[in-house]
Design a protein around this motif. Structure first.
Motif, PDB file in Angstrom:
ATOM      1  N   GLY A 128     -18.510  19.425  21.742  1.00 26.55           N
ATOM      2  CA  GLY A 128     -19.216  20.697  21.892  1.00 26.55           C
ATOM      3  C   GLY A 128     -20.714  20.548  21.806  1.00 26.55           C
ATOM      4  O   GLY A 128     -21.258  19.458  21.947  1.00 26.55           O
ATOM      5  N   ASP A 129     -21.342  21.680  21.567  1.00 30.06           N
ATOM      6  CA  ASP A 129     -22.801  21.746  21.547  1.00 30.06           C
ATOM      7  C   ASP A 129     -23.319  21.326  20.158  1.00 30.06           C
ATOM      8  O   ASP A 129     -22.997  21.976  19.162  1.00 30.06           O
ATOM      9  CB  ASP A 129     -23.208  23.197  21.857  1.00 30.06           C
ATOM     10  CG  ASP A 129     -24.718  23.387  21.869  1.00 30.06           C
ATOM     11  OD1 ASP A 129     -25.448  22.417  21.587  1.00 30.06           O
ATOM     12  OD2 ASP A 129     -25.155  24.521  22.152  1.00 30.06           O
ATOM     13  N   VAL A 135     -19.012  26.594  14.510  1.00 31.28           N
ATOM     14  CA  VAL A 135     -18.185  25.379  14.511  1.00 31.28           C
ATOM     15  C   VAL A 135     -16.767  25.738  14.079  1.00 31.28           C
ATOM     16  O   VAL A 135     -16.568  26.456  13.092  1.00 31.28           O
ATOM     17  CB  VAL A 135     -18.771  24.312  13.560  1.00 31.28           C
ATOM     18  CG1 VAL A 135     -17.824  23.126  13.426  1.00 31.28           C
ATOM     19  CG2 VAL A 135     -20.135  23.818  14.041  1.00 31.28           C
ATOM     20  N   TYR A 175     -18.818  24.174  18.694  1.00 29.99           N
ATOM     21  CA  TYR A 175     -18.508  22.775  18.382  1.00 29.99           C
ATOM     22  C   TYR A 175     -17.147  22.772  17.689  1.00 29.99           C
ATOM     23  O   TYR A 175     -16.829  23.677  16.913  1.00 29.99           O
ATOM     24  CB  TYR A 175     -19.586  22.170  17.477  1.00 29.99           C
ATOM     25  CG  TYR A 175     -19.538  20.669  17.411  1.00 29.99           C
ATOM     26  CD1 TYR A 175     -20.312  19.880  18.270  1.00 29.99           C
ATOM     27  CD2 TYR A 175     -18.708  20.010  16.502  1.00 29.99           C
ATOM     28  CE1 TYR A 175     -20.258  18.489  18.225  1.00 29.99           C
ATOM     29  CE2 TYR A 175     -18.653  18.629  16.455  1.00 29.99           C
ATOM     30  CZ  TYR A 175     -19.433  17.875  17.320  1.00 29.99           C
ATOM     31  OH  TYR A 175     -19.372  16.504  17.275  1.00 29.99           O
ATOM     32  N   ILE A 209     -25.423  19.693  12.460  1.00 31.32           N
ATOM     33  CA  ILE A 209     -25.357  20.843  13.386  1.00 31.32           C
ATOM     34  C   ILE A 209     -25.974  22.085  12.753  1.00 31.32           C
ATOM     35  O   ILE A 209     -26.618  22.876  13.437  1.00 31.32           O
ATOM     36  CB  ILE A 209     -23.885  21.116  13.797  1.00 31.32           C
ATOM     37  CG1 ILE A 209     -23.299  19.894  14.515  1.00 31.32           C
ATOM     38  CG2 ILE A 209     -23.779  22.349  14.699  1.00 31.32           C
ATOM     39  CD1 ILE A 209     -21.784  19.927  14.678  1.00 31.32           C
TER      40      ILE A 209
END
Ligand code: URA
Length: 283
Positions: A128-129, A135, A175, A209
């Protein structure tokens, strides 16, 4: 002392402080709340102010530029980002992808759990990002994930994709990671010692993240993250504070495949979550 001299002294002091931070391997410092924001290149310890007026507006509540909390653990990149006239949050060098890659390399070489690493095809790190606001934390890879090297790609993953779509979330914008990175054989639950040995990787992923929201899918993730023995039924339906993020717990998609009735609870939880994220599901 006149103002000009004060400014010169202040700049000198800042240069010295940035220089010593640079010697400790710190590559970036978080942006402050004042009128100017600074990024610096460690070797040169050069100071470049950015006027807030040049910073493009950012409607997202998440800070546009985030630096990695464990900066000292991240080796300095070979090339530094050159400072240019139009740099601002969008062009500030974001170390999250490379910080995640460093953790992933550790995970790939991990041999802490004898049984899991003897039987795994590969480790399953996350997808993911790296700048995601949200998340999802699952339990552990299944057979499909072990084969593909990506979390939630099997039956439960297909259902998760449907849940995301219904919640107006794109899989590539969130994510997704698991509590443990290797498949527990025969899809058994990970043991307490496997979770203890593995959780640090996920914890560090989250630290990099820095999501605003976390959604625990199932009780393994929820109990690990919240350090509780409470049932999922008691934990779901509300936000829990977790290291500056807001954490919500819901049923695991694999559980939904066996228990249709729990779907309405997941939908309630997702509605609560996306509403807090500012996503309007009414149209
Ligand atoms: N279940 C999980 O918890 N994680 C996966 O990646 C797949 C199924």
């Amino acid at each position: 002392m006149d103002t000009q001299q004060e400014e010169i002294d202040l700049q000198k002091l800042l240069r010295q402080q940035l220089h010593s931070l640079g010697q400790f391997g710190v590559r970036e410092i978080p942006v402050g709340n004042g009128d100017f924001e600074f990024q610096f290149e460690a070797e040169e310890a050069s100071i470049e102010p950015i006027e807030r007026s040049k910073v493009p507006p950012n409607n997202s509540p998440q800070p546009a530029a985030k630096t990695v909390a464990k900066a000292t653990a991240i080796p300095a990149p070979a090339a530094t980002t050159p400072l240019s006239d139009n740099w601002g949050p969008a062009t500030v060098h974001d170390e999250r992808p490379s910080a995640l890659e460093i953790i992933n390399a550790e995970v790939r070489g991990c041999t802490k759990c004898e049984e899991l690493c003897a039987k795994r095809i590969q480790t399953v790190f996350g997808v993911g990002d790296p700048s995601a606001r949200l998340v999802f934390v699952g339990e552990g890879p299944g057979a499909d994930e072990d084969r593909m090297g990506e979390p939630f790609v099997g039956k439960a993953g297909k259902l998760l994709n449907k849940i995301l779509a219904a919640s107006k979330l794109k899989r590539e914008e969130v994510y997704i990671l698991n509590t443990v990175k290797c498949r527990p054989p025969r899809n058994r639950n990970p043991t307490e010692s496997e979770i203890r040995d593995c959780w640090d990787y996920a914890d560090r992923q989250l630290e990099v993240i820095q999501p605003e929201f976390i959604c625990c899918l199932g009780s393994v993730a929820a109990k690990t993250m919240l350090q509780t023995t409470q049932s999922l039924g008691r934990l779901r339906g509300k936000f829990h504070p977790w290291k500056g993020a807001r954490l919500i717990v819901t049923y695991h998609p694999a559980y939904l495949l066996r228990n249709e009735g729990a779907k309405r609870h997941v939908w309630e939880d997702m509605q609560l979550l996306v509403k807090e994220m500012g996503i309007d599901l009414s149209n």
